[in-house]
Design an enzyme around this catalytic site. Structure first.
Site, PDB file in Angstrom:
ATOM      1  N   TYR A   1      -3.126 -10.335   4.107  1.00 56.92           N
ATOM      2  CA  TYR A   1      -3.097  -8.927   4.525  1.00 56.92           C
ATOM      3  C   TYR A   1      -4.532  -8.456   4.686  1.00 56.92           C
ATOM      4  CZ  TYR A   1      -2.073  -3.842   3.982  1.00 56.92           C
ATOM      5  OH  TYR A   1      -1.982  -2.477   4.126  1.00 56.92           O
TER       6      TYR A   1
ATOM      7  N   THR B   1       0.833  -1.210   0.000  1.00 55.16           N
ATOM      8  CA  THR B   1       0.000   0.000   0.000  1.00 55.16           C
ATOM      9  C   THR B   1       0.865   1.257   0.000  1.00 55.16           C
ATOM     10  OG1 THR B   1      -1.705  -1.169   1.242  1.00 55.16           O
ATOM     11  CG2 THR B   1      -1.828   1.226   1.217  1.00 55.16           C
TER      12      THR B   1
ATOM     13  N   TYR C   1     -12.896  -3.799  -3.085  1.00 58.33           N
ATOM     14  CA  TYR C   1     -14.059  -3.360  -3.866  1.00 58.33           C
ATOM     15  C   TYR C   1     -15.058  -4.483  -4.133  1.00 58.33           C
ATOM     16  CZ  TYR C   1     -17.000  -0.856  -7.170  1.00 58.33           C
ATOM     17  OH  TYR C   1     -18.076  -0.268  -7.779  1.00 58.33           O
TER      18      TYR C   1
ATOM     19  N   ARG D   1      -9.364   0.031   4.224  1.00 54.08           N
ATOM     20  CA  ARG D   1      -9.038   0.413   2.850  1.00 54.08           C
ATOM     21  C   ARG D   1      -9.713  -0.467   1.815  1.00 54.08           C
ATOM     22  NH1 ARG D   1      -3.787   3.863   2.834  1.00 54.08           N
ATOM     23  NH2 ARG D   1      -4.320   4.068   0.644  1.00 54.08           N
TER      24      ARG D   1
ATOM     25  N   LYS E   1      -0.558 -10.157   7.881  1.00 54.73           N
ATOM     26  CA  LYS E   1      -0.433  -8.774   8.336  1.00 54.73           C
ATOM     27  C   LYS E   1      -1.830  -8.322   8.740  1.00 54.73           C
ATOM     28  CE  LYS E   1       0.511  -4.053   6.718  1.00 54.73           C
ATOM     29  NZ  LYS E   1       0.892  -3.212   5.561  1.00 54.73           N
TER      30      LYS E   1
ATOM     31  N   ILE F   1       4.827  -4.633  10.027  1.00 54.00           N
ATOM     32  CA  ILE F   1       5.016  -4.047   8.696  1.00 54.00           C
ATOM     33  C   ILE F   1       4.649  -2.579   8.819  1.00 54.00           C
ATOM     34  CG2 ILE F   1       4.309  -4.079   6.289  1.00 54.00           C
ATOM     35  CD1 ILE F   1       3.924  -7.075   6.512  1.00 54.00           C
TER      36      ILE F   1
END
Length: 296
Positions: free
Chosen positions: A133, A44, A107, A138, A161, A203
């Site tokens: 992840y 990201t 999405y 987000r 993560k 991370i």
């Protein structure tokens, strides 16, 4: 293999948006010198969503070549298309990455079963260690601990993560997954507490600008030195928070530019840091001993 302070490396760009390969090489050398334990390329923070597939693969290859095997390189290869994620993961393996980091498909809003099948398919298609992840803020999809536990039994899915900052969630993952499943924080502010619960590292966005401090923080937490780790985290807290005054990686790219590490380039739809946040971020940097050599 994957523990400690893992920088979510930014992708340097010129003001016109072209990739700055020399600055990328210099950032890698900076992290090698400062004690960063591993690098995530094109996650990201690396603006994976605005790089072309060709650029994405080129950045991974460049970072692997520059690291020269000194620390692990984890390639961001997630996508909202399973087929595209397979291709990116294959390319990362070919480039010599040590592992891949795959974000939940954004999405689309898949079901928990869809998430399981997506990640299991990629793991079976490409023989490389893979990290899940989860960052629902987000992606608009949240992978539940029960789904993580199912995926933890899939060969070569080695960890996650977890970026919610929810420590109860982290504890649930620790409780449900095998002992060798790697739990990493994706939230700088709560990383110490997650490691003390049984996580292995972080991370980090903050590690882009304060790599030595973040490496020490993770070392202390992994050693169980909770009092010292929490004290250092408290010193860094204003920086953790300031780096999210606007959407990541807007603030961290501005901070690196102010420190003379990169130029100011960032790609639309991301924009440069709003002027109202310049002083608060500068102050946070100064409070942790980062001396500005401002170009902005």
């Amino acid at each position: 293999m994957i523990t400690g302070s893992i920088v979510a490396l930014v992708t340097p760009m010129y003001p016109n948006g072209e990739l700055d390969w020399e600055a990328l090489d210099q950032l890698v050398e900076f992290h090698l010198a400062e004690g960063t334990d591993a690098i995530v390329a094109v996650g990201t923070s690396g603006e994976s969503a605005t790089l072309s597939v060709a650029e994405h693969c080129q950045v991974i290859k460049r970072v692997v070549a520059q690291v020269r095997g000194k620390i692990p390189v984890i390639a961001g290869t997630g996508a909202n298309s399973t087929a595209e994620a397979v291709v990116l993961t294959q390319e990362a393996k070919a480039a010599g990455a040590d592992a891949c980091l795959l974000v939940t498909p954004y999405y689309n809003k898949p079901t928990q079963e869809g998430l399981y099948q997506h990640f299991a398919h990629i793991a079976k298609a490409v023989d490389i260690p893979q990290l899940l992840y989860n960052v629902p803020g987000r992606t608009a999809v949240d992978m539940l601990p029960e789904t993580v536990a199912r995926l933890a039994t899939v060969t070569n899915i080695i960890g996650i993560k977890e970026a919610t900052g929810d420590l109860a969630r982290a504890q649930s993952i620790v409780d449900q997954c095998p002992d060798d499943f790697v739990l990493l924080s994706g939230d700088d502010a709560t990383a110490v507490e997650l490691i003390l619960l049984g996580g292995k590292g972080n991370i980090s966005v903050t590690a882009n600008v304060a790599p030595k401090q973040m490496a020490e923080l993770c070392r202390l937490a992994n050693a169980g030195q909770s009092e010292q780790a929490r004290a250092l985290n408290n010193q860094l807290m204003s920086l953790h928070q300031a780096l999210f005054l606007e959407s990541n990686p807007i603030p961290v790219k501005w901070a690196l530019s102010a420190l003379g590490k990169i130029q100011s380039g960032i790609r639309l739809p991301l924009t440069e840091l709003s002027s109202e946040f310049h002083e608060p971020l500068k102050l946070a940097m100064e409070q942790v001993g980062l001396v500005s050599q401002s170009r902005v």
